[in-house]
Design an enzyme around this catalytic site. Structure first.
Site, mmCIF file in Angstrom:
data_model
loop_
_atom_site.group_PDB
_atom_site.id
_atom_site.type_symbol
_atom_site.label_atom_id
_atom_site.label_comp_id
_atom_site.label_asym_id
_atom_site.label_seq_id
_atom_site.Cartn_x
_atom_site.Cartn_y
_atom_site.Cartn_z
ATOM 1 N N GLU A 60 0.821 -1.220 0.000
ATOM 2 C CA GLU A 60 0.000 0.000 0.000
ATOM 3 C C GLU A 60 0.847 1.260 0.000
ATOM 4 O OE1 GLU A 60 -0.842 -2.686 1.746
ATOM 5 O OE2 GLU A 60 -2.783 -3.168 0.819
ATOM 6 N N HIS A 128 -11.797 -4.572 8.167
ATOM 7 C CA HIS A 128 -12.276 -4.583 6.776
ATOM 8 C C HIS A 128 -13.600 -3.841 6.638
ATOM 9 C CE1 HIS A 128 -9.222 -7.621 6.162
ATOM 10 N NE2 HIS A 128 -9.493 -7.680 4.883
#
Lengths: 335, 469
Positions: A60, A128
């Protein structure tokens, strides 16, 4: 057209018209793959090739960092985090780099990138499904967009890609739509018509999605739809709610919210973000500063509690603001 | 004992490797490190060395034949007359380049001449050690031609490098003296001792190549040709500063020469330079991005993520690690187990080289080769330069953690003195001429400080400008 398709359509249009637009992310372009975590980029690598639809390692920090560098070199990257929660692996690049480069260069470089973050509680637990808009609204230099409808999603994404600033673009998973196994089970059905043409919705605008004179309800993403459901129940009780979809948090069209509050004299803010220090707190402060004398009741917030996001359906129901909580809070405010 | 000679994994995109020629005949003795044969991949021509001494006994793949990495192309034995054992037997030990990492880093350190130049030199039995690169690049054909014709190498490049290094050194020392008098605002991270890396790398770049520097940016900026006045005014927080006073000492830039805003988050510019390079490539440009960072940055996640992404994207970026042995005050031995940081390149299937960062000619030769590779679309390279930071990490750091002996040994290798001696002894440049260069640099520096001091402060309103484009 569902929101996933609308977003895909926006990227397709942007890429056809502007060769500098490129996509970066995990699993976004793999041939025979699934088009990112939520099918948003499905098929785009077939049309634009793997040079422009770049499948990255699970990195990321490098995804966002590369987007920053590419933007500084004249490209318009659209970077996807597979889940919005993963952006925390890249926070240096978002906060210290993307947000600050234009300022640190005294306006000599631009960082036109979009960072797409799928968010929203969807029974995946604490890592999540967070809604974390406030972490970005608190960082000067980032624009923050959070659409509630496919129509807005397409127009706002096109405007975001063409904006010369870094834009953090929130997409609620339960609003994506989709088909079969790729559809979220708790998905909200959105029947909006989305034109196939190229159109933009200017950043810095909010949408009054329901008019009413008794209470102003400001919400974003999934909460807009819950607020609309609540408004139907409230209407049956004789309370007309004005619902404002705050589809762009930065820049913020506070004037439209203020005008609505001047009309209704009540402000309720509904957010899936956490209560403390959430964007709702900022709106409350702004309205208190600008329109306190118009208010007939204290400003209230219905937000996620200050706990991590739990997974079980029963716990998630307790966590995410519900139609019932919106209705009962509005009732208390208008009693 | 029989040892098989194997085609190493040269980090090419896969596929065939062509044998160009064997430099050793069957029966001939070789020492470890001697070149056995030359191969050509889709990326480069490379010499493959022997990793042990012995006798070449059998050539199994001849010139112009193609093989794959891992294929056995020859057999060696320890003695000249022992029996050759079946190479497929389990006891056979490879002698050339079994591990990609080792072979690549060993090959690389020799790679300072272009394949054509090397070929020409070989044709004329000319030792490349006797060929000097005329410009800031690896030995080119023209250098070999010049050497064959007995012409001296022009000293222009070296004089320019000397001037640039002197400018950096004198500037940093001038700032330090002003700092001691309490006249420099804000923080100060200085690069005295590291000038050869900045100058050697940047002198091999084009103006439109982009560099991404660090919290210690002065050397990189000046080496890339940034405005001395503008960076000095920035350090003093003036409106005429290169970024209007918004940056300060750690955030210097000169976009007109491709020096992007220097970055004060360790390692952060690694993915950024990578993305910049990816954009160059996608836009069909032959520009190159360079990321400078210190040894400390090799232990932050952005290093790993950035290098790996650059490798898989074949991004035209060169990663320049200035290994000055200390991350702030912490010695590299406390934080890192390996001795060559360049070895980490192997983990990404990238080439990595370690070289002397106190020798501007060595820096430049290696950097030029890496930059040329990047420009030709052959992907990124990690360069590690061993260097030394003469002053503290930042203002007010007296370096109590470094032994005097260590400091003395590095000062004895001073990169500027080295060039001064070379110019004087090998090129006949007089002390007087070198002194003139130093005086000119000094005057330029003093004028820049005067410019900064005389410049206006930024307006309060400008604090609110340029948050958004």
């Amino acid at each position: 057209m569902g929101m996933a398709e609308a977003l895909r359509d926006a990227m397709r249009i942007a890429m056809r018209k502007d060769p500098t637009v490129l996509l970066l992310g995990e699993d976004i372009g793999v041939s025979g793959g699934f088009g990112g975590g939520f099918t948003v980029t499905l098929g785009l690598s077939d049309e634009f090739g793997h040079d422009r639809v770049i499948d990255t390692p699970i990195s990321e920090s490098a995804i966002v960092g590369a987007a920053v560098g590419a933007a500084m070199a004249g490209s318009r990257p659209v970077a996807e985090m597979q889940y919005g929660d993963f952006v925390f692996c890249a926070m240096d690049q978002v906060v210290n780099q993307a947000a600050k480069m234009h300022y640190m260069s005294n306006g000599q470089v631009r960082v036109p990138l979009v960072l797409r973050l799928p968010v929203g509680a969807s029974q995946r637990g604490a890592q999540h499904g967070q809604c974390t808009e406030a972490m970005f609204t608190h960082t000067p230099g980032l624009k923050v967009v959070c659409p509630a409808t496919p129509y807005d999603a397409k127009g706002l994404l096109l405007a975001s890609i063409r904006d010369d600033n870094p834009v953090v673009f929130f997409e609620h998973k339960l609003l994506y739509g989709g088909k079969g196994t790729r559809k979220e089970s708790a998905s909200v059905s959105l029947g909006a018509d989305v034109p196939v043409e190229d159109y933009e919705i200017p950043l810095g605008t909010v949408a009054v999605v329901r008019e009413g004179g008794d209470i102003t309800v400001v919400a974003n993403m999934l909460m807009v739809h819950r607020a609309l459901s609540a408004a139907e129940i409230l209407a049956a009780e004789g309370i007309e709610a004005e619902i404002i979809d705050i589809r762009c948090l930065v820049p913020l069209d506070i004037a439209t919210i203020e005008q609505s509050v001047q009309k209704t004299s009540r402000l309720l803010i509904v957010e899936e973000d956490h209560l403390t220090g959430g964007w709702g707190a900022e709106i409350a402060a702004l309205i208190a500063e600008r329109a306190l004398n118009y208010l007939d009741a204290p400003i209230r917030r219905v937000a996620a509690p200050d706990t991590p996001l739990p997974c079980a359906a029963a716990l998630e129901r307790a966590f995410v603001p519900s139609v019932e909580r919106i209705v009962s809070t509005a009732m208390q405010m208008t009693r | 004992m029989t040892h098989s000679i194997i085609i190493p994994d040269l980090g090419a995109t896969g596929g065939d490797v062509k044998i160009v020629e064997w430099l050793v005949r069957e029966g001939q003795h070789v020492d470890a490190g001697d070149t056995l044969f030359v191969v050509e991949t889709d990326k480069a021509t490379e010499e493959i060395p022997a990793f042990r001494a012995g006798y070449l006994r059998r050539v199994l793949a001849h010139a112009d034949e193609e093989r794959l990495p891992g294929d056995v192309v020859g057999l060696m034995t320890d003695t000249s007359d022992e029996a050759i054992v079946d190479p497929t037997a389990a006891s056979v030990e490879p002698v050339a380049a079994v591990a990609a990492t080792t072979s690549v880093s060993r090959v690389v350190r020799r790679l300072t001449a272009s394949p054509r130049a090397r070929h020409l030199a070989r044709q004329h039995n000319l030792d490349l050690a006797n060929v000097k690169a005329a410009s800031a690049s690896a030995i080119q054909v023209r250098d070999v031609v010049a050497a064959l014709e007995g012409q001296p190498v022009a000293a222009d490049w070296l004089i320019a490098a000397f001037r640039r290094m002197v400018l950096i050194r004198r500037y940093e020392e001038h700032l330090y003296q002003l700092f001691l008098q309490g006249l420099v605002p804000g923080t100060l991270h200085q690069c005295q001792g590291q000038e050869a890396v900045a100058v050697g790398v940047c002198s091999s770049l084009r103006r439109d190549d982009m560099i991404f520097s660090t919290h210690r940016p002065v050397g990189h900026l000046l080496a890339k040709g940034a405005s001395l006045n503008a960076i000095t005014a920035e350090i003093w927080g003036k409106a005429t500063g290169c970024v209007g006073g918004k940056g300060g000492q750690m955030h210097l830039a000169d976009f007109s020469v491709g020096a992007m805003v220097s970055n004060a988050i360790v390692g952060a510019n690694i993915p950024i330079a990578t993305g910049c390079a990816m954009a160059f490539k996608l836009q069909g440009l032959d520009r190159v991005a360079v990321s400078f960072f210190g040894d400390g940055a090799c232990n932050i996640g952005a290093f790993h993520e950035g290098l790996n992404l650059a490798a898989v994207q074949d991004a035209p970026v060169v990663f320049v690690c200035e290994n000055n042995l200390y991350a702030a005050s912490t010695h590299i031995s406390v934080t890192t187990r390996i001795s060559n940081l360049a070895d980490r390149a192997a983990a990404y299937g990238m080439r990595g080289y370690t070289a002397d960062g106190m020798d501007v000619e060595a820096v430049s030769a290696l950097a030029a080769a890496a930059i040329e590779r990047a420009r030709l679309g052959k992907g990124p390279t990690l360069l590690e330069y061993r260097t030394y930071r003469y002053r503290g990490h930042s203002r007010g750091d007296p370096c109590g953690y470094r032994a005097d002996e260590e400091q003395r040994s590095w000062l004895a290798r001073d990169p500027i003195e080295r060039v001064r001696i070379r110019l004087n002894q090998d090129f006949g440049v007089t002390e007087e001429n070198l002194g003139t260069i130093e005086q000119e640099c000094q005057r330029e520096i003093e004028a820049a400080v005067e410019f900064a001091l005389a410049s206006p402060e930024p307006t309060a309103e400008s604090c609110l400008e340029h948050v958004f484009a």
